[in-house]
Design a protein around this motif. Sequence first.
Motif: not given
Lengths: 308, 392
Positions: A248-249, A295, A293, A304, A299-302
């Motif tokens: 996840g970024r 992200y 997954r 980083a 990670g979260q969708a919107h």
Amino acid sequence: MVYFFQNFLNALQWGSFYALIALGYSMVYGILMLFNFAHGDVFMTGAYIGLGTALFFTMIFSSGAVSVVPGWIILVLTILSSMALASILGMIIERIGYRPLRNAPRASAAITGLMIGIILETGNLAILGAQRFSFPSIIDTVTWEAGGIFFTNKKILIVAVALFLMAALHVFIKKTKWGMAMRAMSYDPLAVPLMGVSVNIVAPMTFAIGSGLAAAAGVLYSMAYPVLDPMMGVNLGWKAFVAAILGGRGSIMGAALAGFILGFIEIFVAMIFPSTLRDLIAYSIILAILTFRPYGFFGQAHSAQLRL
Amino acid sequence: MKRIFIILSLILVSAAAVSLNSCKARDKNVIRIGLNAPITGDIPKVGEGAKFAAQLWLEDIKKAGGIEVGGKKYPVELIIEDNETKAESAVKASTKLITQDDVMIIIGPFASKQAVPAGGVANNYKTPMVAPWSTNPDTTKNRPYVFRACFLDPFQGPVVANFIKDEFKFKKAAVLFDVASDYPKGLAEFFKLAWEKNNGPGSVVAYESFTTNDKDFSSQLTKIIKSGAQILFVPQYYNEVALIVKQAKELGWKGTIAGSDSWGSAETVKLCGSDCFGKFFSTHYAAAGAKGDTKEFIERYNKKYGYVPDDVSALTWDSLNITKKAIESTGGLTGDIKKDRTAVRDALAKIKKFKGITGEMTYTDSGDPQKCAVIVKINNKGEFEFYKSVCP
């Protein structure tokens, strides 16, 4: 069972390298929203710096052929000095490679990373030549056997140092003011400078920490695989990048965990399937994970943002 | 007036073109020999060994005033091209040597990965090529213009398999090789074939692979150790050998490890250290305990460059001397590079009982010589010691 645990240990060591390198990718992304593609080559440079400092310390601490200080002191000095020097390298990369391009399109900054990577590789080739270097065995390898499972002091040391560094990073980001500044910067890069924290301090610091971790990975890696070559960071760098995405970024915990997961997937795929198909199957599994997954694990969708 | 001007300028242009053209044409009284070697890339030590041997050879030729063909002495020019240990660069280097440098013959490339594709180029341009060190059969297969100075993989596979059987009476073997490289892959297959012929099907209990640039072999080695193999065959190059041998030891491998001629580099012991002592490999020549011309070559090389030459250097030396012999026995050069190349090719194919420093070689109108292999043991001083000679 013995077979499984032996591979478990193998995977733990192999995953440590991915995890340490992936942290650098993720941190820089959290702050600057770009991946530093020169990171794999910073790892390589760290290993070479480690080679230089290891030889230097062995030389100054020995009278004749006998070393006057125990090997572990030289090892600690080697790791610390190569981390320090690589941090400076990281700050230089940030200063000349990324700062002038901070407002340029993302693609330009990605290209810069690749260019710096090539400069480090070919620069090494030009200065040291194409021959392979053997990393000195700073501490003697001791092999233990416990119920058919073989492990060495180096293997334990590598995993322990890697976990220690990750814990230290966690504390730094969570508890210190500068860690808070980094988290704040990734949360709102416009408001934080207004509070008196400059991007020009936080960004180099992020690069320095990431590069330091990569250099530590470089020295540990050279202890386990003591043949150094200028291209050693390319493959590993790309795979660690995969780990950073998988985690996840911007997620510190994610990068570390995904590094180990990647190591485990590679080792256990080779354990179960023919080793010829290792990367094919291993990376198909990762592709499948990312399909479900996209992200990554943490990670979260919107966003980083830099998270723990 | 205008027309005269046009004609004049046309003449000028064509004259310029002709003079440019004649500048491009090479001196016909020089024999040019190309060396296509891995000066940089994965195996730079191989390139260095080849270059040094070729320079030593050129010294001799210069001292003798050139190569004498049909009563006339021709000076020799050596053109070295770097193939970066890459197949595509090797093809490029060979094409350049043939089309731009007008070489009479090419020595190299060295590793099969480069020699197989570059052999195709040499054959298409009808230019003789001698691959000193490439043991893959495909290098010379159906290519009348391509020769080699060493034995082949199909031969080396059984040599090691038979040696292990005779020497240790082992029944179970494991193989670990790079599946993305021609040489280890070919050799692994031939070893497996020979071993299973000796010990029955299924006697190769682990047949594990990895891909180029891998550094961690722990899962493959764990598998191999679990399989209960008594001997591990590793047909890899020196940088991987060091890593594999060390990791095997750390994971608790107690059996024997044997390798192929790709181990025969001074770098093997330098990178691997004492972990490689007592291991065996098959190769073209052994430096420790050499006699005659071989000894003389080793001493000269050691004196000039400060280390004992690898098999690559010895084979490069032999390749150049076969070349010299072939050029001499053409009976005279025409100056037409195409005709001369074919003449040299025909002479190469007829060389019989040539006394090289890596053994006696005979070519029977194919590119592959008949010669013997040597089994070498790495002794406790890290030297490559002659152990046994195995002939076909």
